[in-house]
Write a protein that holds these residues in place. Structure first.
Motif, PDB file in Angstrom:
ATOM      1  N   ARG A   8     -11.551  59.473  49.932  1.00  0.00           N
ATOM      2  CA  ARG A   8     -11.885  59.340  51.450  1.00  0.00           C
ATOM      3  C   ARG A   8     -10.688  58.929  52.178  1.00  0.00           C
ATOM      4  N   HIS A   9      -9.813  57.931  51.802  1.00  0.00           N
ATOM      5  CA  HIS A   9      -8.651  57.684  52.440  1.00  0.00           C
ATOM      6  C   HIS A   9      -7.296  57.594  51.577  1.00  0.00           C
ATOM      7  N   HIS A  17      -4.130  51.307  58.357  1.00  0.00           N
ATOM      8  CA  HIS A  17      -5.329  50.365  59.150  1.00  0.00           C
ATOM      9  C   HIS A  17      -5.145  48.876  58.990  1.00  0.00           C
ATOM     10  N   ASN A  20      -2.691  47.558  61.317  1.00  0.00           N
ATOM     11  CA  ASN A  20      -3.028  47.505  62.316  1.00  0.00           C
ATOM     12  C   ASN A  20      -3.955  46.182  62.739  1.00  0.00           C
ATOM     13  N   TRP A  24      -3.316  43.120  65.105  1.00  0.00           N
ATOM     14  CA  TRP A  24      -4.257  42.775  66.238  1.00  0.00           C
ATOM     15  C   TRP A  24      -4.631  41.294  66.150  1.00  0.00           C
ATOM     16  N   GLN A 143     -18.849  55.309  64.909  1.00  0.00           N
ATOM     17  CA  GLN A 143     -17.624  55.162  64.421  1.00  0.00           C
ATOM     18  C   GLN A 143     -16.555  55.635  65.631  1.00  0.00           C
ATOM     19  N   PHE A 146     -16.274  53.899  69.064  1.00  0.00           N
ATOM     20  CA  PHE A 146     -15.223  52.909  68.808  1.00  0.00           C
ATOM     21  C   PHE A 146     -13.841  53.489  68.694  1.00  0.00           C
ATOM     22  N   LEU A 195     -14.435  45.901  68.899  1.00  0.00           N
ATOM     23  CA  LEU A 195     -13.885  45.393  67.809  1.00  0.00           C
ATOM     24  C   LEU A 195     -14.892  44.504  66.778  1.00  0.00           C
ATOM     25  N   HIS A 198     -17.302  46.666  65.264  1.00  0.00           N
ATOM     26  CA  HIS A 198     -16.659  47.524  64.193  1.00  0.00           C
ATOM     27  C   HIS A 198     -16.453  46.634  63.151  1.00  0.00           C
ATOM     28  N   ALA A 202     -18.315  46.960  59.458  1.00  0.00           N
ATOM     29  CA  ALA A 202     -17.524  47.273  58.275  1.00  0.00           C
ATOM     30  C   ALA A 202     -17.554  46.281  57.154  1.00  0.00           C
ATOM     31  N   ALA A 211     -18.005  51.378  52.368  1.00  0.00           N
ATOM     32  CA  ALA A 211     -16.949  52.087  53.249  1.00  0.00           C
ATOM     33  C   ALA A 211     -15.815  50.834  53.401  1.00  0.00           C
ATOM     34  N   PHE A 212     -16.245  49.485  53.229  1.00  0.00           N
ATOM     35  CA  PHE A 212     -15.368  48.409  53.153  1.00  0.00           C
ATOM     36  C   PHE A 212     -14.527  48.612  52.032  1.00  0.00           C
ATOM     37  N   MET A 215     -11.677  50.899  51.908  1.00  0.00           N
ATOM     38  CA  MET A 215     -10.304  50.488  52.671  1.00  0.00           C
ATOM     39  C   MET A 215      -9.512  49.885  51.863  1.00  0.00           C
TER      40      MET A 215
HETATM   41  C1  HEM Z   1     -10.033  42.901  60.422  1.00  0.00           C
HETATM   42  C2  HEM Z   1     -10.965  43.550  60.566  1.00  0.00           C
HETATM   43  C3  HEM Z   1     -11.311  44.861  60.346  1.00  0.00           C
HETATM   44  C4  HEM Z   1     -12.142  45.249  59.271  1.00  0.00           C
HETATM   45  C5  HEM Z   1     -13.014  44.675  58.085  1.00  0.00           C
HETATM   46  C6  HEM Z   1     -12.149  46.820  59.446  1.00  0.00           C
HETATM   47  C7  HEM Z   1     -12.903  47.716  58.567  1.00  0.00           C
HETATM   48  C8  HEM Z   1     -12.776  49.045  58.471  1.00  0.00           C
HETATM   49  C9  HEM Z   1     -13.160  49.874  57.723  1.00  0.00           C
HETATM   50  C10 HEM Z   1     -14.088  49.626  56.452  1.00  0.00           C
HETATM   51  C11 HEM Z   1     -12.959  51.095  58.023  1.00  0.00           C
HETATM   52  C12 HEM Z   1     -13.475  52.417  57.304  1.00  0.00           C
HETATM   53  C13 HEM Z   1     -14.693  53.134  57.776  1.00  0.00           C
HETATM   54  C14 HEM Z   1     -15.047  54.350  56.850  1.00  0.00           C
HETATM   55  O1  HEM Z   1     -14.337  54.679  55.856  1.00  0.00           O
HETATM   56  O2  HEM Z   1     -15.969  55.006  57.099  1.00  0.00           O
HETATM   57  C15 HEM Z   1     -12.538  51.069  59.127  1.00  0.00           C
HETATM   58  C16 HEM Z   1     -12.018  52.318  59.914  1.00  0.00           C
HETATM   59  C17 HEM Z   1     -11.437  52.152  61.188  1.00  0.00           C
HETATM   60  N1  HEM Z   1     -10.941  51.088  61.844  1.00  0.00           N
HETATM   61 FE1  HEM Z   1     -11.168  49.150  61.071  1.00  0.00          FE
HETATM   62  N2  HEM Z   1     -11.364  47.030  60.547  1.00  0.00           N
HETATM   63  C18 HEM Z   1     -10.880  45.913  60.849  1.00  0.00           C
HETATM   64  C19 HEM Z   1     -10.153  45.893  61.994  1.00  0.00           C
HETATM   65  C20 HEM Z   1      -9.692  47.147  62.956  1.00  0.00           C
HETATM   66  C21 HEM Z   1      -9.030  47.037  64.251  1.00  0.00           C
HETATM   67  C22 HEM Z   1      -8.428  45.739  64.488  1.00  0.00           C
HETATM   68  C23 HEM Z   1      -8.975  48.135  64.713  1.00  0.00           C
HETATM   69  C24 HEM Z   1      -8.387  48.714  65.966  1.00  0.00           C
HETATM   70  C25 HEM Z   1      -8.152  47.954  66.960  1.00  0.00           C
HETATM   71  C26 HEM Z   1      -9.469  49.353  63.692  1.00  0.00           C
HETATM   72  C27 HEM Z   1      -9.719  50.484  63.819  1.00  0.00           C
HETATM   73  C28 HEM Z   1     -10.186  51.232  62.877  1.00  0.00           C
HETATM   74  C29 HEM Z   1     -10.446  52.745  63.205  1.00  0.00           C
HETATM   75  C30 HEM Z   1     -10.218  53.555  64.389  1.00  0.00           C
HETATM   76  C31 HEM Z   1     -11.122  53.295  62.215  1.00  0.00           C
HETATM   77  C32 HEM Z   1     -11.564  54.755  61.815  1.00  0.00           C
HETATM   78  C33 HEM Z   1     -12.813  55.018  62.511  1.00  0.00           C
HETATM   79  C34 HEM Z   1     -13.979  53.798  62.366  1.00  0.00           C
HETATM   80  O3  HEM Z   1     -14.486  53.629  61.121  1.00  0.00           O
HETATM   81  O4  HEM Z   1     -14.541  53.121  63.516  1.00  0.00           O
HETATM   82  N3  HEM Z   1     -10.149  48.261  62.484  1.00  0.00           N
HETATM   83  N4  HEM Z   1     -12.229  49.820  59.612  1.00  0.00           N
END
Ligand code: HEM
Length: 239
Positions: A8-9, A17, A20, A24, A143, A146, A195, A198, A202, A211-212, A215
Motif C-alpha cells: 500500500r505505501h 508521512h 510530516n 506538525w 480521507q 482531510f 487532524l 484524522h 487512523a 491502515a495504521f 503506515m
Molecule cells: C501523529 C498522528 C498521525 C497518525 C496516527 C496518522 C495516521 C495515518 C494513517 C494510518 C494513514 C494511512 C491511511 C491509509 O493508508 O488509508 C495516514 C495518511 C495520511 N495522513 Fe496521517 N497521521 C498522523 C498525522 C498526520 C498529520 C499531522 C498530517 C498532516 C497535517 C497527516 C496527513 C495525512 C494524509 C494527507 C494522509 C493521506 C490521506 C489520508 O489518509 O487522510 N497525518 N495517516
C-alpha cells in the motif's frame, strides 16, 4: 491461516508521512507557546514553561522557524524528486470524486460508525436507501476531505510563515505581514480540526487498525483492502 498482504505505501511515503507528523506536532506545540496574548491563549502556563525549556522567547521562535523551514523544504524537495511518481497520482486520487457514490458513503459510513450496522439497516429501510456502504478507491472520501485541506493548507501555512520570517529582516510589507499572521493562525486552526478526526480515525478507531499498521509496514491484509478500498484492490489485481 496466513493472510495475503497487499502493498500500500512505499518506504519513502511512510517516511514523509511520519516526518510530516513529527514536524506538525513540534510546530503546534512551539506555535502555541509563541501566543502570549491572554485573550487567545487557552493554556496560560504553556508560553512561560516553553520559554524556560528553550532558554527564552528568541530561542523558542528560532526553533519554530527552523523546524518550519525544514518541514517546508523537505516537502519541496520530495515534491520535485517524486513529482510524477508520487505527487501527481496522489493529487489526482484525492480530487477524484463520484458525487452520488461518495455522498452515500459519507451517510452510510457515518450511521454505521455511530449507530452500528443493525441500526443502519433500520434507518435505510425507513428512508428508503440501500444500506450497503459504497465501495471506495485507494482513499475513501473521508480521507480525501482531510487530505485536500491538509496539502493546500500546508502550502498556505508555509507561505505565510515565510512572509513572517521575512518581516524580521525588514523585507516584507507591513500589510502583508498582518495578513500573513491572520492567515497562518486560521489555516493552522482549520487543518488542526481535521487532524483531530484524522488521528482518531487512523489510530483509535478499531476497524482502521490495519491502515495504521500499514503506515509502518507498507502493507495491508487483502481482506481489509477488499472491505475498505475494494475499487483500489480490483485495480491492483488487474495490474
Ligand atoms: C501523529 C498522528 C498521525 C497518525 C496516527 C496518522 C495516521 C495515518 C494513517 C494510518 C494513514 C494511512 C491511511 C491509509 O493508508 O488509508 C495516514 C495518511 C495520511 N495522513 Fe496521517 N497521521 C498522523 C498525522 C498526520 C498529520 C499531522 C498530517 C498532516 C497535517 C497527516 C496527513 C495525512 C494524509 C494527507 C494522509 C493521506 C490521506 C489520508 O489518509 O487522510 N497525518 N495517516
Amino acid at each position: 491461516m496466513t493472510q495475503t498482504l497487499i502493498h500500500r505505501h512505499t518506504r519513502l511515503s511512510i517516511f514523509m508521512h511520519w516526518f510530516n507528523a513529527g514536524c506538525w506536532i513540534f510546530l503546534l506545540l512551539t506555535g502555541l507557546g509563541l501566543i502570549r496574548n491572554d485573550d487567545l491563549q487557552p493554556f496560560p502556563f504553556w508560553p512561560t514553561m516553553l520559554r524556560t525549556v528553550f532558554g527564552g522567547g528568541g530561542n523558542l521562535l528560532l526553533a519554530h522557524e527552523l523546524i518550519g523551514i525544514t518541514w517546508a523544504g523537505g516537502f519541496l524537495l520530495y515534491g520535485i524528486i517524486r513529482l510524477k511518481s508520487d505527487v501527481f497520482p496522489f493529487i489526482r486520487d484525492i480530487f477524484t470524486v463520484d458525487i452520488r457514490r461518495d455522498f452515500l458513503w459519507l451517510i452510510t459510513k457515518g450511521i454505521q460508525m455511530t449507530l452500528g450496522y443493525k441500526l443502519l439497516g433500520v434507518v435505510a429501510e425507513k428512508f428508503d436507501f440501500n444500506p450497503k456502504i459504497p465501495d471506495q478507491g485507494f482513499y475513501n472520501i473521508g480521507q480525501k476531505i482531510f487530505a485536500i485541506p491538509a496539502v493546500f493548507g500546508g502550502m498556505v501555512i508555509a507561505a505565510s510563515g515565510i512572509v513572517m520570517i521575512l518581516s524580521q529582516t525588514g523585507n516584507a510589507d507591513t500589510e502583508w505581514v498582518q495578513w500573513a499572521i491572520v492567515i497562518h493562525f486560521i489555516t493552522v486552526g482549520l487543518v488542526f480540526a481535521g487532524l483531530l478526526i484524522h488521528v482518531f480515525m487512523a489510530s483509535i478507531a478499531a476497524g482502521e487498525k490495519p491502515a495504521f499498521i500499514s503506515m509502518f509496514t507498507g502493507t495491508v491484509p487483502e481482506d481489509y483492502a477488499r472491505h475498505h478500498h475494494k475499487l483500489w484492490l480490483d485495480e491492483f489485481k488487474k495490474s
